[in-house]
Design a protein around this motif. Structure first.
Motif, PDB file in Angstrom:
ATOM      1  N   GLU A  68       6.637  10.730  40.292  1.00  0.00           N
ATOM      2  CA  GLU A  68       6.863   9.388  39.752  1.00  0.00           C
ATOM      3  C   GLU A  68       7.032   8.382  40.881  1.00  0.00           C
ATOM      4  OE1 GLU A  68      10.080   9.302  37.019  1.00  0.00           O
ATOM      5  OE2 GLU A  68       9.189  10.750  35.619  1.00  0.00           O
ATOM      6  N   TYR A  69       7.678   8.811  41.944  1.00  0.00           N
ATOM      7  CA  TYR A  69       7.889   7.936  43.100  1.00  0.00           C
ATOM      8  C   TYR A  69       6.556   7.530  43.722  1.00  0.00           C
ATOM      9  CZ  TYR A  69       9.239   6.627  47.872  1.00  0.00           C
ATOM     10  OH  TYR A  69       9.396   5.980  49.074  1.00  0.00           O
ATOM     11  N   ASP A  70       5.636   8.492  43.878  1.00  0.00           N
ATOM     12  CA  ASP A  70       4.336   8.201  44.478  1.00  0.00           C
ATOM     13  C   ASP A  70       3.483   7.334  43.558  1.00  0.00           C
ATOM     14  OD1 ASP A  70       4.796   9.529  46.860  1.00  0.00           O
ATOM     15  OD2 ASP A  70       4.080  11.446  46.079  1.00  0.00           O
ATOM     16  N   VAL A  71       3.536   7.602  42.264  1.00  0.00           N
ATOM     17  CA  VAL A  71       2.786   6.774  41.314  1.00  0.00           C
ATOM     18  C   VAL A  71       3.289   5.339  41.359  1.00  0.00           C
ATOM     19  CG1 VAL A  71       2.302   6.351  38.877  1.00  0.00           C
ATOM     20  CG2 VAL A  71       2.197   8.681  39.774  1.00  0.00           C
ATOM     21  N   ALA A  72       4.597   5.172  41.427  1.00  0.00           N
ATOM     22  CA  ALA A  72       5.164   3.820  41.489  1.00  0.00           C
ATOM     23  C   ALA A  72       4.724   3.111  42.767  1.00  0.00           C
ATOM     24  CB  ALA A  72       6.686   3.893  41.418  1.00  0.00           C
ATOM     25  N   TYR A  73       4.693   3.849  43.869  1.00  0.00           N
ATOM     26  CA  TYR A  73       4.250   3.271  45.151  1.00  0.00           C
ATOM     27  C   TYR A  73       2.793   2.818  45.058  1.00  0.00           C
ATOM     28  CZ  TYR A  73       2.576   3.084  49.961  1.00  0.00           C
ATOM     29  OH  TYR A  73       1.981   2.692  51.134  1.00  0.00           O
ATOM     30  N   ILE A  74       1.926   3.675  44.521  1.00  0.00           N
ATOM     31  CA  ILE A  74       0.512   3.332  44.401  1.00  0.00           C
ATOM     32  C   ILE A  74       0.324   2.144  43.463  1.00  0.00           C
ATOM     33  CG2 ILE A  74      -1.748   4.139  43.615  1.00  0.00           C
ATOM     34  CD1 ILE A  74      -0.861   6.975  44.434  1.00  0.00           C
ATOM     35  N   ASN A  75       1.007   2.174  42.340  1.00  0.00           N
ATOM     36  CA  ASN A  75       0.879   1.086  41.376  1.00  0.00           C
ATOM     37  C   ASN A  75       1.247  -0.255  41.987  1.00  0.00           C
ATOM     38  OD1 ASN A  75       0.123   2.944  39.469  1.00  0.00           O
ATOM     39  ND2 ASN A  75       2.061   2.938  38.354  1.00  0.00           N
ATOM     40  N   ALA A  76       2.330  -0.281  42.735  1.00  0.00           N
ATOM     41  CA  ALA A  76       2.779  -1.528  43.365  1.00  0.00           C
ATOM     42  C   ALA A  76       1.773  -1.991  44.417  1.00  0.00           C
ATOM     43  CB  ALA A  76       4.159  -1.332  43.991  1.00  0.00           C
ATOM     44  N   TYR A  77       1.232  -1.042  45.175  1.00  0.00           N
ATOM     45  CA  TYR A  77       0.268  -1.380  46.221  1.00  0.00           C
ATOM     46  C   TYR A  77      -1.008  -1.948  45.604  1.00  0.00           C
ATOM     47  CZ  TYR A  77      -2.285  -0.940  50.635  1.00  0.00           C
ATOM     48  OH  TYR A  77      -2.995  -1.214  51.774  1.00  0.00           O
ATOM     49  N   LEU A  78      -1.478  -1.309  44.550  1.00  0.00           N
ATOM     50  CA  LEU A  78      -2.692  -1.790  43.892  1.00  0.00           C
ATOM     51  C   LEU A  78      -2.484  -3.164  43.277  1.00  0.00           C
ATOM     52  CD1 LEU A  78      -3.920   1.473  42.090  1.00  0.00           C
ATOM     53  CD2 LEU A  78      -4.716   0.519  44.267  1.00  0.00           C
ATOM     54  N   ALA A  79      -1.344  -3.372  42.657  1.00  0.00           N
ATOM     55  CA  ALA A  79      -1.047  -4.657  42.023  1.00  0.00           C
ATOM     56  C   ALA A  79      -1.068  -5.787  43.037  1.00  0.00           C
ATOM     57  CB  ALA A  79       0.302  -4.601  41.317  1.00  0.00           C
ATOM     58  N   GLU A  80      -0.623  -5.488  44.231  1.00  0.00           N
ATOM     59  CA  GLU A  80      -0.525  -6.529  45.256  1.00  0.00           C
ATOM     60  C   GLU A  80      -1.794  -6.687  46.071  1.00  0.00           C
ATOM     61  OE1 GLU A  80       2.260  -7.731  49.157  1.00  0.00           O
ATOM     62  OE2 GLU A  80       2.811  -6.041  47.859  1.00  0.00           O
TER      63      GLU A  80
END
Length: 379
Positions: A357-369
């Motif tokens: 979940e931590y890695d998914v959250a990191y990727i999601n935030a990176y993609l969003a930005e």
């Protein structure tokens, strides 16, 4: 001792595009000169170029190859002078220098390699009408197999993965090269080549996939299929979480590559965005869209169904397991590790089985930005 993978990489990078098949639009005389050069007969190739230059002193191709012959024969000053003249006569040759940073990373960064690679990339581009580009693990082998099977028709002997040579042999098809462009997965994000002018008169099919799935799948290729050695990154021993954040091949490299093409897509003659997810949902529609984009001749509906059946996951996996095509692109892993196969799982959203979940959250935030809105479906 096995050969240095960096040497094999260099050979594949600039010599693949220099095969005689990839020069069929050039006159036979120059084909022979290139063939002599490839055989390392630099004396014959150099003399032949000199003969051309006697009648046409500003022949850019002959000048450049004449210079390469002299550089290889030890006459660096004469060679550099000829090459620099060619570059001044045709400044757009610099558009084909997109593998320079990769060669540097490979510890192959000398001037002769730069010039030779640039020149053979230039020759390749002169003989290709369209390109299928992708980051690794986006379904490129799948689409490549479908397109190759479409071209060969009922020919049971031809290898459908050899799309370029197949399309160059048949005048009914525009020639199509399948490539990773400037190999962004083997370089840090900041080294990805941003100049796409080489594609200005080409059709470009850009194949994408959810970055989350790509990163998981590419992690296994990077660590199990030799990519980290080809990236001169053999010391990387991190886990999937570390790879996502790794400066080579990780999320930064992937997003930068996607973004560069989003920003340059209008430079090409025509641009078609294709996704792995759409291929999985409706393979036939995507295949027909690509064929229409390439303006390839129509085949009958029954044959289209055969092509799609050929590309089914279980058949592609069988081809890899048996190595029936004897094609390095579908060579199975020596240890038989299921995660080391090129045709690995083919599952949309399969990243959820691997990422925390931590890695998914990191990727999601990176993609969003950071990810371009052309790919907003993944944000």
């Amino acid at each position: 001792m096995s050969p240095d993978p960096r040497n094999r990489l260099l050979t594949s990078l600039y010599m693949y595009g220099a095969s005689l098949k990839a020069l069929h639009k050039m006159d036979q005389r120059f084909q022979q000169i290139v063939a002599d050069y490839r055989r390392k007969d630099h004396n014959s190739a150099g003399l032949a170029c000199a003969n051309i230059l006697e009648g046409d002193a500003n022949n850019v191709e002959a000048l450049f190859l004449f210079g390469l012959c002299h550089c290889n024969a030890g006459s660096a000053e004469i060679g550099a002078s000829a090459i620099n003249k060619a570059l001044s006569l045709k400044p757009e040759l610099s558009n084909y220098d997109f593998l320079r940073d990769l060669l540097i990373q490979q510890d192959l960064g000398n001037q002769n390699n730069f010039w030779e690679t640039l020149f053979f990339q230039y020759l390749l581009f002169q003989d290709v009408d369209a390109f299928l580009l992708s980051y690794p693990k986006c379904g490129r082998t799948w689409l490549r197999a479908l397109l190759g099977k479409y071209v060969i028709g009922e020919d049971k002997e031809a290898d459908p993965l050899n799309v370029l040579s197949l399309t160059q042999k048949d005048p009914n098809f525009c020639s199509l090269e399948v490539t990773h462009d400037d190999y962004p997965h083997w370089k840090p994000a900041e080294k990805i080549f941003t100049n796409k002018q080489a594609y200005a008169d080409k059709k470009v099919i850009f194949l994408v996939r959810d970055p989350r799935d790509v990163l998981v799948s590419y992690y296994f290729q990077y660590t199990k299929r030799g990519d980290k050695k080809l990236a001169n990154d053999a010391d990387f021993h991190g886990d999937l979480s570390e790879f996502i954040r790794h400066r080579i091949g990780g999320l930064g490299s992937l997003v930068s590559f996607y973004n560069v093409w989003a920003e340059n897509r209008d430079l090409s003659e025509a641009f078609l965005l294709v996704s792995y997810e759409d291929m999985s949902t409706d393979t036939k529609k995507v295949l027909m869209d690509v064929i229409g984009f390439l303006d390839w001749p129509e085949r009958n509906a029954n044959f289209i169904d055969e092509v799609i059946d050929y590309g089914r996951f279980d058949n592609m996996r069988r081809l890899e397991e048996t190595n029936v095509l004897n094609n390095i692109r579908l060579k199975p892993p020596e240890d038989g590790d299921p995660e080391g196969f090129k045709i690995r799982r083919g599952k949309v959203g399969g990243y959820s089985d691997y990422l925390t979940e931590y890695d998914v959250a990191y990727i999601n935030a990176y993609l969003a930005e950071n990810l371009h809105d052309l790919f907003k479906r993944y944000k």
